[in-house]
Every structure is written in C-alpha cells, then in structure tokens.
Design a protein around this motif. Structure first.
Motif, PDB file in Angstrom:
ATOM      1  N   GLU A  55       0.831  -1.199   0.000  1.00  0.00           N
ATOM      2  CA  GLU A  55       0.000   0.000   0.000  1.00  0.00           C
ATOM      3  C   GLU A  55       0.869   1.253   0.000  1.00  0.00           C
ATOM      4  O   GLU A  55       0.539   2.241  -0.650  1.00  0.00           O
ATOM      5  N   LEU A  96     -12.240   1.452  -6.653  1.00  0.00           N
ATOM      6  CA  LEU A  96     -12.166   2.028  -5.319  1.00  0.00           C
ATOM      7  C   LEU A  96     -13.007   1.235  -4.320  1.00  0.00           C
ATOM      8  O   LEU A  96     -14.045   0.682  -4.668  1.00  0.00           O
ATOM      9  N   LYS A  97     -12.547   1.208  -3.076  1.00  0.00           N
ATOM     10  CA  LYS A  97     -13.307   0.604  -1.984  1.00  0.00           C
ATOM     11  C   LYS A  97     -14.444   1.561  -1.621  1.00  0.00           C
ATOM     12  O   LYS A  97     -14.392   2.750  -1.927  1.00  0.00           O
ATOM     13  N   ASP A  98     -15.454   1.028  -0.926  1.00  0.00           N
ATOM     14  CA  ASP A  98     -16.613   1.844  -0.556  1.00  0.00           C
ATOM     15  C   ASP A  98     -16.215   3.100   0.218  1.00  0.00           C
ATOM     16  O   ASP A  98     -16.707   4.192  -0.057  1.00  0.00           O
ATOM     17  N   ASP A  99     -15.317   2.955   1.195  1.00  0.00           N
ATOM     18  CA  ASP A  99     -14.929   4.123   1.983  1.00  0.00           C
ATOM     19  C   ASP A  99     -14.162   5.136   1.140  1.00  0.00           C
ATOM     20  O   ASP A  99     -14.234   6.337   1.381  1.00  0.00           O
ATOM     21  N   GLN A 100     -13.455   4.680   0.111  1.00  0.00           N
ATOM     22  CA  GLN A 100     -12.752   5.593  -0.787  1.00  0.00           C
ATOM     23  C   GLN A 100     -13.739   6.366  -1.663  1.00  0.00           C
ATOM     24  O   GLN A 100     -13.531   7.540  -1.943  1.00  0.00           O
ATOM     25  N   ALA A 121     -20.337   4.886   4.003  1.00  0.00           N
ATOM     26  CA  ALA A 121     -20.003   3.649   3.293  1.00  0.00           C
ATOM     27  C   ALA A 121     -21.220   2.732   3.238  1.00  0.00           C
ATOM     28  O   ALA A 121     -21.426   2.024   2.260  1.00  0.00           O
ATOM     29  N   ARG A 125     -22.826   0.877  -0.055  1.00  0.00           N
ATOM     30  CA  ARG A 125     -23.099  -0.552  -0.120  1.00  0.00           C
ATOM     31  C   ARG A 125     -24.574  -0.821  -0.375  1.00  0.00           C
ATOM     32  O   ARG A 125     -24.945  -1.665  -1.170  1.00  0.00           O
TER      33      ARG A 125
END
Length: 131
Positions: A55, A96-100, A121, A125
């Motif tokens: 990362e 991208l992830k949900d929080d991103q 988030a 979702r």
C-alpha cells in the motif's frame, strides 16, 4: 534533487520530502483550493502512516504522480496555466473501496462548496446492492 540523493534517503525521509513538496506546490493554488488540498494531504499522509509496504508503494506512486501533475499545471511561477486537476479514469473509480468512494464524494462536495450532503459507506453498499 538528484536521483542519487533521493535513492539514498530512507522511506520515512522520502515520504516527508514528498509531503513537503506537495504542500509547497499548493502555495500556487487559489486560497480556498489550497486550504482544501492541504487538509486533505495532511489527512491522507496521517492515515497511511502504518500501512503495509505494498500500500505504501502505491500511495507514494500516486502522490508523486499528483505532484508531477500539479507542477505541470502551475508552471514555474506557481500560477495556474488553465484548469487544475484532471478527470478520473472511470475504471479507476470502479476499483475504489466503498470508503474511498465516500471520501471522494465528500471531497467533491467540499471542492464545490456544498455542505450537509454527506453519505456513508453503508449508503454506498446499500445503493450498490439495489442495482
């Protein structure tokens, strides 16, 4: 700074150099954009203090790319030469992830000066499940 000198720096020294470079570049931005950018950079660098090596490499690559883009857009005198920033690749957004996604949306609202319209988030979702 030459590549030879940069290659001799430790990872924390490279991170600090990139961080300070970005904050220095932000001095050429309009006041409101600079304040928004500085806050976002501080938050992101703090958030990634303890990330894993993979990362960290991705983080450093993307922020170095950002610094390069801002350097080109501000020019040598630190004055914008047109639009600042660039369009995001739709494929990158999909990864991208949900929080991103939430963070990106909130950043867009802040940049546009919109208050109070935040999502979580869970909202992301929930909306993706209903599709």
């Amino acid at each position: 700074m030459s590549n030879l000198v940069v290659n001799q720096l430790t990872h924390p020294q490279r991170v600090r150099l990139l961080y300070k470079t970005i904050l220095r570049l932000h001095r050429g931005m309009p006041t409101e954009l600079r304040a928004l950018g500085d806050g976002y950079v501080r938050d992101e660098f703090r958030r990634h203090l303890k990330c894993n090596p993979m990362e960290a490499q991705l983080f450093m690559t993307e922020w170095a790319r950002y610094a390069s883009t801002i350097t080109q857009q501000l020019g040598l005198r630190g004055k914008p030469k047109g639009e600042l920033g660039e369009e995001m690749d739709p494929n990158a957004v999909e990864m991208l992830k949900d929080d991103q996604v939430v963070q990106l949306y909130e950043l867009m609202l802040a940049a546009k000066g919109l208050d109070g319209d935040t999502i979580t988030a869970d909202d992301v979702r929930g909306s993706s499940k209903s599709k």
